[in-house]
Scaffold this active site. Structure first.
Site, PDB file in Angstrom:
ATOM      1  N   SER A  96       0.953  -1.164   0.041  1.00 20.11           N
ATOM      2  CA  SER A  96       0.056  -0.323   0.095  1.00 20.11           C
ATOM      3  C   SER A  96       1.009   1.230  -0.071  1.00 20.11           C
ATOM      4  CB  SER A  96      -0.882   0.013   1.286  1.00 20.11           C
ATOM      5  OG  SER A  96      -1.588  -1.012   1.375  1.00 20.11           O
ATOM      6  N   HIS A 228       1.738 -13.033   0.139  1.00 26.78           N
ATOM      7  CA  HIS A 228       2.210 -12.709  -1.254  1.00 26.78           C
ATOM      8  C   HIS A 228       3.630 -13.545  -1.412  1.00 26.78           C
ATOM      9  CE1 HIS A 228      -0.082  -9.001  -2.130  1.00 26.78           C
ATOM     10  NE2 HIS A 228      -0.293  -9.246  -0.747  1.00 26.78           N
TER      11      HIS A 228
HETATM   12  C1  LIG Z   1      -3.377  -5.889  -5.673  1.00 26.56           C
HETATM   13  C2  LIG Z   1      -2.786  -5.401  -4.425  1.00 26.56           C
HETATM   14  N1  LIG Z   1      -2.407  -4.048  -4.201  1.00 26.56           N
HETATM   15  C3  LIG Z   1      -2.028  -3.833  -3.038  1.00 26.56           C
HETATM   16  C4  LIG Z   1      -1.954  -4.463  -1.866  1.00 26.56           C
HETATM   17  C5  LIG Z   1      -1.519  -3.932  -0.753  1.00 26.56           C
HETATM   18  O1  LIG Z   1      -0.370  -4.691  -0.027  1.00 26.56           O
HETATM   19  P1  LIG Z   1       0.101  -4.478   1.412  1.00 26.56           P
HETATM   20  O2  LIG Z   1      -0.950  -5.391   1.995  1.00 26.56           O
HETATM   21  O3  LIG Z   1       1.387  -4.854   1.365  1.00 26.56           O
HETATM   22  O4  LIG Z   1      -0.166  -3.288   1.728  1.00 26.56           O
HETATM   23  C6  LIG Z   1      -2.651  -5.787  -1.844  1.00 26.56           C
HETATM   24  C7  LIG Z   1      -2.535  -6.649  -0.780  1.00 26.56           C
HETATM   25  O5  LIG Z   1      -2.877  -7.741  -0.691  1.00 26.56           O
HETATM   26  C8  LIG Z   1      -2.920  -6.119  -3.183  1.00 26.56           C
HETATM   27  O6  LIG Z   1      -3.490  -7.652  -3.391  1.00 26.56           O
END
Ligand SMILES: Cc1ncc(COP(=O)(O)O)c(C=O)c1O
Length: 447
Positions: A96, A228
């Protein structure tokens, strides 16, 4: 791979060796996998996949006690950039944050053509909320396009109808590891002089036309959350080939400062003239370390996380292969239910590095998504919905200023009828076979 830094005395080295041996012993006692008991052991949709190497890396980093972003973070940045095939990878504390840094960087006044308040960014309605949030946070206008059912990616056919005089960027996501049809997207972006940002958070190692996703746009992002492909706990990265954008992104990550010193830069700084910088109106030179050129955040990764990331990165090819194998088994095993379940599809030019296995319950099926996932969950098969579904139906997004192309019927269907199960490397053949048995059991009763 050695992650050692600095010089250590003989005693320190001996102690470290003993600690590592104990860590291996501890890993074997406390962390090695338990036998799978069908129906009792939960079949998770995702999870951390690690062994003693990640534990040793983390303990080593703890013993160094660097704490903040330092040598390991820099090494992780270099190795990730090399793996992806780009000049720059910038570590941040989440996917994010990576999305926030990427969009904010494109709004920098130091760009020749920055995004300005009110400019439009075309983005899919189906996806993760923090792909959309930074568009709004930067006072840009999201223009939502529908997805293609099966790939759940932005529909390139909708780009042209989404265009207006204010369109300046496309922010796409490779949904669940499935590469977007990049050829028409990039042609559209070139024709209209648009920035392209790829949210590749779910797609580390996916290829389109033989090329890694994340290398097509001006900027791309990754997430290292435990679900992930590789994990650092919390963590993410911003990727780019553009050195000017990389400097801007780094500044936004690092409080907005201009300084780009590394952990081992000399006292006069990486710039070589640290104490000689100018602030307009000030007759004394200023320390580059405290020269602020962006409205920044602090979104840095720590060396402890990077240590784990370095160990994980080594395993990436094996992780991708395991995900691919699990995906293929599920795809083959679920084919008999195609009448009722829409199985995933992908472009001929794509070699996806799958995040998960998406399924849409067809509207004509004699059962609902809720009935199917309740059945799976009751038998310990974990499921997840496709994130926010249609984002503008979400309570926090219903009132945001935006435009849409049409009524987004596919995004609404995803909201109502799509879910996914796991393909992550922690699932062995026995677990995948069990998942397929549970589906078979459901269809025996439901049809
Ligand atoms: C497509 C996508 N973008 C952004 C994010 C955000 O990642 P994070 O959880 O590391 O903030 C996610 C989280 O799963 C995601 O699937």
């Amino acid at each position: 791979m050695s992650q050692d830094i600095g010089h250590r005395t003989w005693d320190e080295q001996t102690l470290r060796r003993r600690i590592r041996e104990l860590v291996v012993e501890y890993y074997r006692q406390a962390h090695s996998s338990r036998p799978f008991v069908p129906g009792q052991t939960r079949v998770n949709y995702a999870g951390r996949v690690y062994d003693e190497r990640e534990l040793i890396a983390a303990v080593d980093a703890c013993l160094d006690f660097w704490l903040t972003a330092g040598p390991r973070t820099e090494a992780f940045e270099q190795r990730l950039a090399k793996y992806i095939g780009l000049r720059h990878a910038l570590m941040v504390n989440s996917g994010s944050s990576a999305n926030l840094v990427a969009i904010t960087a494109l709004c920098s006044r130091r760009l020749e053509r920055p995004l300005e308040a009110g400019d439009e960014v075309i983005t899919p309605a189906v996806g993760f909320p923090t792909t959309v949030a930074p568009i709004i946070q930067n006072n840009l206008l999201p223009v939502f396009v529908d997805c293609v059912l099966g790939t759940y990616n932005l529909d390139p056919e909708q780009l042209e109808p989404a265009l207006s005089e204010r369109t300046r960027a496309v922010f796409l996501a490779h949904t669940l590891g499935n590469p977007v049809e990049m050829e028409p997207v990039m042609a559209f972006a070139r024709e209209h002089d648009l920035y392209v940002i790829e949210d590749a958070c779910d797609a580390l190692g996916s290829l389109y036309d033989g090329r890694m996703v994340g290398t097509f746009g001006h900027l791309a992002t990754l997430s290292f959350y435990p679900a992930h492909h590789i994990t650092t706990g919390e963590g993410g990265a911003v990727l780019t080939n553009d050195s000017h954008l990389a400097r801007i992104a780094q500044s936004i990550r690092d409080w907005g400062r201009d300084c780009y010193c590394r952990h081992d830069s000399p006292p006069e700084g990486a710039c070589g003239r640290r104490f000689e910088w100018e602030i307009p109106g000030l007759d004394e030179p200023y320390d580059h370390r405290y020269l602020f050129v962006e409205i920044g955040y602090n979104l840095k990764m720590t060396d402890l996380q990077a240590a784990i990331g370095l160990a994980q990165l080594e395993k990436t090819p094996d992780f991708i292969a395991a995900r691919q194998r699990n995906f293929e088994r599920l795809h083959e095993g679920l084919k008999p239910y195609k009448e009722f379940l829409l199985l995933p599809t992908w472009s001929e030019q794509a070699a996806p590095s799958w995040f998960a296995f998406p399924i849409t319950v067809r509207p004509e099926a004699p059962f609902s998504r809720r009935e199917l996932i309740t059945f799976l969950e009751a038998r310990n098969v974990e499921t997840r919905l496709l994130f926010a579904g249609n984002i503008i139906r979400q309570p926090g997004y219903r009132h945001i200023p935006h435009r849409t192309v049409g009524d987004l019927p596919n995004s609404d269907l995803v909201l109502r009828s799509t879910f996914f199960v796991g393909v992550y490397p922690g699932l062995d053949q026995a677990r995948i076979a069990y998942v397929l048995e549970v589906f078979a059991d459901f269809f025996k009763r439901a049809t």
